[in-house]
Each structure stands twice: as structure tokens, then as C-alpha cells.
Design a protein around this motif. Structure first.
Motif, PDB file in Angstrom:
ATOM      1  N   ALA A 101       0.823  -1.204   0.000  1.00 19.66           N
ATOM      2  CA  ALA A 101       0.000   0.000   0.000  1.00 19.66           C
ATOM      3  C   ALA A 101       0.862   1.260   0.000  1.00 19.66           C
ATOM      4  CB  ALA A 101      -0.925   0.013   1.211  1.00 19.66           C
ATOM      5  N   CYS A 102       0.670   2.095  -1.007  1.00 17.83           N
ATOM      6  CA  CYS A 102       1.259   3.432  -1.029  1.00 17.83           C
ATOM      7  C   CYS A 102       0.431   4.314  -0.097  1.00 17.83           C
ATOM      8  CB  CYS A 102       1.231   3.999  -2.442  1.00 17.83           C
ATOM      9  SG  CYS A 102       2.185   3.062  -3.652  1.00 17.83           S
ATOM     10  N   THR A 103       1.084   5.185   0.668  1.00 17.95           N
ATOM     11  CA  THR A 103       0.374   5.973   1.672  1.00 17.95           C
ATOM     12  C   THR A 103       0.778   7.440   1.657  1.00 17.95           C
ATOM     13  OG1 THR A 103       1.995   5.705   3.461  1.00 17.95           O
ATOM     14  CG2 THR A 103       0.360   3.937   3.176  1.00 17.95           C
ATOM     15  N   ALA A 104      -0.099   8.253   2.230  1.00 17.95           N
ATOM     16  CA  ALA A 104       0.201   9.652   2.537  1.00 17.95           C
ATOM     17  C   ALA A 104      -0.365   9.936   3.919  1.00 17.95           C
ATOM     18  CB  ALA A 104      -0.409  10.586   1.507  1.00 17.95           C
ATOM     19  N   GLN A 105       0.474  10.463   4.820  1.00 21.38           N
ATOM     20  CA  GLN A 105       0.035  10.822   6.163  1.00 21.38           C
ATOM     21  C   GLN A 105      -0.260  12.318   6.199  1.00 21.38           C
ATOM     22  OE1 GLN A 105       3.582   9.059   8.159  1.00 21.38           O
ATOM     23  NE2 GLN A 105       2.098   7.920   9.363  1.00 21.38           N
ATOM     24  N   VAL A 106      -1.428  12.683   6.714  1.00 17.80           N
ATOM     25  CA  VAL A 106      -1.855  14.078   6.611  1.00 17.80           C
ATOM     26  C   VAL A 106      -2.631  14.546   7.843  1.00 17.80           C
ATOM     27  CG1 VAL A 106      -1.971  14.066   4.082  1.00 17.80           C
ATOM     28  CG2 VAL A 106      -3.966  13.375   5.413  1.00 17.80           C
ATOM     29  N   ALA A 107      -2.640  15.870   8.017  1.00 19.40           N
ATOM     30  CA  ALA A 107      -3.496  16.517   9.000  1.00 19.40           C
ATOM     31  C   ALA A 107      -3.741  17.945   8.547  1.00 19.40           C
ATOM     32  CB  ALA A 107      -2.870  16.493  10.381  1.00 19.40           C
ATOM     33  N   ASP A 108      -4.035  18.153   7.298  1.00 15.54           N
ATOM     34  CA  ASP A 108      -4.388  19.390   6.577  1.00 15.54           C
ATOM     35  C   ASP A 108      -3.882  19.349   5.140  1.00 15.54           C
ATOM     36  OD1 ASP A 108      -5.886  20.760   8.496  1.00 15.54           O
ATOM     37  OD2 ASP A 108      -4.120  21.745   9.335  1.00 15.54           O
ATOM     38  N   CYS A 109      -2.652  18.845   4.921  1.00 13.82           N
ATOM     39  CA  CYS A 109      -2.185  18.689   3.551  1.00 13.82           C
ATOM     40  C   CYS A 109      -3.116  17.736   2.804  1.00 13.82           C
ATOM     41  CB  CYS A 109      -0.758  18.156   3.519  1.00 13.82           C
ATOM     42  SG  CYS A 109       0.479  19.335   4.115  1.00 13.82           S
ATOM     43  N   LEU A 110      -3.124  17.860   1.490  1.00 15.03           N
ATOM     44  CA  LEU A 110      -4.059  17.094   0.674  1.00 15.03           C
ATOM     45  C   LEU A 110      -3.440  15.759   0.263  1.00 15.03           C
ATOM     46  CD1 LEU A 110      -6.876  17.410  -0.741  1.00 15.03           C
ATOM     47  CD2 LEU A 110      -5.590  18.123  -2.776  1.00 15.03           C
ATOM     48  N   PRO A 111      -4.087  14.642   0.601  1.00 13.32           N
ATOM     49  CA  PRO A 111      -3.626  13.358   0.074  1.00 13.32           C
ATOM     50  C   PRO A 111      -4.280  13.099  -1.280  1.00 13.32           C
ATOM     51  CG  PRO A 111      -5.389  12.961   1.633  1.00 13.32           C
ATOM     52  CD  PRO A 111      -5.206  14.467   1.546  1.00 13.32           C
ATOM     53  N   VAL A 112      -3.498  12.612  -2.222  1.00 14.41           N
ATOM     54  CA  VAL A 112      -4.031  12.299  -3.551  1.00 14.41           C
ATOM     55  C   VAL A 112      -3.669  10.849  -3.876  1.00 14.41           C
ATOM     56  CG1 VAL A 112      -4.118  12.938  -5.981  1.00 14.41           C
ATOM     57  CG2 VAL A 112      -3.723  14.699  -4.250  1.00 14.41           C
ATOM     58  N   LEU A 113      -4.686  10.052  -4.187  1.00 13.42           N
ATOM     59  CA  LEU A 113      -4.497   8.651  -4.540  1.00 13.42           C
ATOM     60  C   LEU A 113      -4.724   8.474  -6.031  1.00 13.42           C
ATOM     61  CD1 LEU A 113      -6.366   6.877  -1.585  1.00 13.42           C
ATOM     62  CD2 LEU A 113      -3.971   7.604  -1.718  1.00 13.42           C
ATOM     63  N   PHE A 114      -3.972   7.535  -6.616  1.00 16.73           N
ATOM     64  CA  PHE A 114      -4.019   7.307  -8.057  1.00 16.73           C
ATOM     65  C   PHE A 114      -4.220   5.822  -8.347  1.00 16.73           C
ATOM     66  CE2 PHE A 114      -1.353  10.965  -7.245  1.00 16.73           C
ATOM     67  CZ  PHE A 114      -1.674  11.884  -8.238  1.00 16.73           C
ATOM     68  N   ALA A 115      -5.056   5.546  -9.329  1.00 18.85           N
ATOM     69  CA  ALA A 115      -5.259   4.179  -9.811  1.00 18.85           C
ATOM     70  C   ALA A 115      -5.022   4.159 -11.310  1.00 18.85           C
ATOM     71  CB  ALA A 115      -6.682   3.710  -9.504  1.00 18.85           C
ATOM     72  N   ALA A 116      -4.232   3.182 -11.770  1.00 19.41           N
ATOM     73  CA  ALA A 116      -3.929   3.023 -13.195  1.00 19.41           C
ATOM     74  C   ALA A 116      -3.983   1.538 -13.525  1.00 19.41           C
ATOM     75  CB  ALA A 116      -2.552   3.591 -13.515  1.00 19.41           C
ATOM     76  N   PRO A 117      -4.077   1.188 -14.793  1.00 20.40           N
ATOM     77  CA  PRO A 117      -4.043  -0.226 -15.156  1.00 20.40           C
ATOM     78  C   PRO A 117      -2.706  -0.853 -14.738  1.00 20.40           C
ATOM     79  CG  PRO A 117      -4.857   1.104 -16.981  1.00 20.40           C
ATOM     80  CD  PRO A 117      -4.311   2.056 -15.965  1.00 20.40           C
ATOM     81  N   GLY A 118      -2.742  -1.674 -13.693  1.00 20.01           N
ATOM     82  CA  GLY A 118      -1.532  -2.361 -13.259  1.00 20.01           C
ATOM     83  C   GLY A 118      -0.684  -1.648 -12.239  1.00 20.01           C
TER      84      GLY A 118
END
Length: 251
Positions: A101-118
Motif C-alpha cells: 500500500a502506497c500511503t500519505a500521512q496528513v493533518a491538513d495537507c491534501l492526500p491524492v491517490l491514483f489508480a492506473a491499469p496495473g
């Protein structure tokens, strides 16, 4: 998973994704209760219990980064999930390996998740990283790893500080190519002398769309406005961290 946690509303078979809220964990105030980052003053045993619960809930191995508000993207493998693996100093990660699992830890900054084929990716996008190109770098790394085009990527914006609470100065305007004398009020709204309210989700959408990503959802939650649901560093100072994570389902 806890019913209060957020999930992308995208169509991505075989890809799991979630963002925690402050609910569902073991930490005591002011870290109550699902603080997922150590070193903030929380009881380390509570943080460990929260991280174990989180990993069990998603059924994947989360890899946390040492985030520095930069643009570096790392590619993750199973080795990065080992207990003794070094922690990468970076603000985004990509993987093509199931169960990581790729992660981003935040408490105001914006987390952005991405999904692509594969493949999948996650980015930590505060205003510094966003203005310097962390999202563009993440899209490029994901395209390279999966041999896809930006138009094949789906992006989801998690909970971050919203456009009614993110007060900034002229330095932030300049970082995004604006000026005090000419601003687009949909992105920077005048608020007080020499202060503006920045629309971080809108600025992130601008960057993604300019890079060719078209399927963009989320970005409607404000961490600073909802104290019962979200940690917010700007609101509280001493507080916990939430995690947004995305993974290829290996089960």
C-alpha cells in the motif's frame, strides 16, 4: 474497515483505497483515537496498535514515508514493507506489486491517490509540494511504471484543509504564479489585509488536468472545519495524523 473512513468513488477493479479519519483507534486525547504517526507525543504503543489495526483492516502492507514537502517519488516493492526496511524520504510513492500500500500521512495537507491499469500511487500534497510539482512527478512515475497514459489514470483527492479555512500570504500566491494585484478568486479569495483563502483542491485539480488526468474525484472534505472527524494541525497544533492508502489487491 471503520464505517467512518473515506473511500474513493472511482471504478477501479482490483484496487483498494481508503482514507482514515480520527475515529476507530486506541490513542488518548489530543490524539484520539486513530493517530497513525509516531513521534508526535502520542503513546508509541497506541500508535503501533493503530498501525497494526490499519494494516489488518486493508489487508495490505502499508509503507509509510518520511514526508518533507518535496517532489520525490519512490517506487515500492515488497522489500519496503519489511519490518527493518529503511524509511524513504519522499512525498509520493508508486507500486506495481500487489499487497503493498502506497500511503500519505496528513493533518491538513491534501492526500491524492491514483489508480492506473496495473499500478497505484499516493502523494502528499501541501502547498509547497503542490506548487513545485509533486503531482506531476507522481503521474509521470506511475505512467512510467505501468506504461499507461495520463488519460488512463484515475485520481482521488482526500480530506485536506478547505477553501474556507486555508489562510495564506502572498508567498503562496507567487508560488502558484499569481500576484497580490491579480488573483483568480476561485483559487485565492481575498480574506484580510495581505491574506487570502486558498482553494487547495482546486489547485490540485489544475495541476492534474494540465498533466492530462481527466478522471478526478473527491476533495470535498475540510479537515479544519470538522474537529470531530479529522485531525488538523492548523486548527489544533498538537494532533495526530490520518493516512490515505491505495494498493493492488493481492488476495
Amino acid at each position: 474497515m471503520h464505517p467512518d473512513w473515506l473511500a474513493p468513488d472511482w471504478d477501479a477493479p482490483g484496487i483498494g483505497a481508503v482514507m482514515t479519519t480520527r475515529r476507530g483507534g486506541f490513542s488518548e486525547p489530543p490524539f484520539d483515537s486513530m493517530n497513525l504517526r509516531d513521534g508526535l507525543g502520542d503513546d508509541p504503543q497506541c500508535v503501533q496498535r493503530n498501525q497494526t489495526l490499519f494494516a489488518s483492516s486493508i489487508g495490505a502492507a502499508p509503507v509509510f514515508l518520511r514526508q518533507v514537502h518535496g517532489v520525490k517519488v519512490v517506487r515500492l516493492s515488497a522489500a519496503d514493507a519489511a519490518p527493518d526496511a529503511p524509511v524513504h524520504e519522499a512525498d509520493a510513492s508508486v507500486t506495481t506489486e500487489p499487497g503493498i500500500a502506497c500511503t500519505a500521512q496528513v493533518a491538513d495537507c491534501l492526500p491524492v491517490l491514483f489508480a492506473a491499469p496495473g499500478g497505484v500511487a499516493a502523494a502528499h500534497a501541501g502547498w509547497r509540494g503542490l506548487s513545485e510539482g509533486v503531482l506531476e512527478a507522481t503521474v509521470a512515475a506511475l505512467c512510467q511504471a505501468t506504461r499507461c497514459q495520463p488519460g488512463q489514470i484515475q485520481a482521488w483527492l482526500g480530506a485536506g484543509i478547505g477553501p474556507n479555512r486555508f489562510e495564506v500570504g502572498a508567498d503562496v500566491l507567487r508560488a502558484f504564479g499569481a500576484s497580490e494585484h491579480r488573483v483568480d478568486t476561485t483559487r485565492f479569495r481575498p480574506h484580510a489585509p495581505d491574506k487570502w483563502l486558498a482553494n487547495l483542491p482546486r489547485l490540485a485539480r489544475d495541476r492534474l488536468q494540465a498533466r492530462g488526468v481527466r478522471a478526478i474525484t473527491g476533495g470535498r472534505w475540510c479537515t479544519a472545519e470538522d474537529a470531530s472527524r479529522f485531525f488538523s494541525f492548523r486548527r489544533d497544533g498538537v494532533t495526530g495524523r490520518m493516512v490515505a492508502a491505495v494498493w493492488l489487491d493481492g488476495r
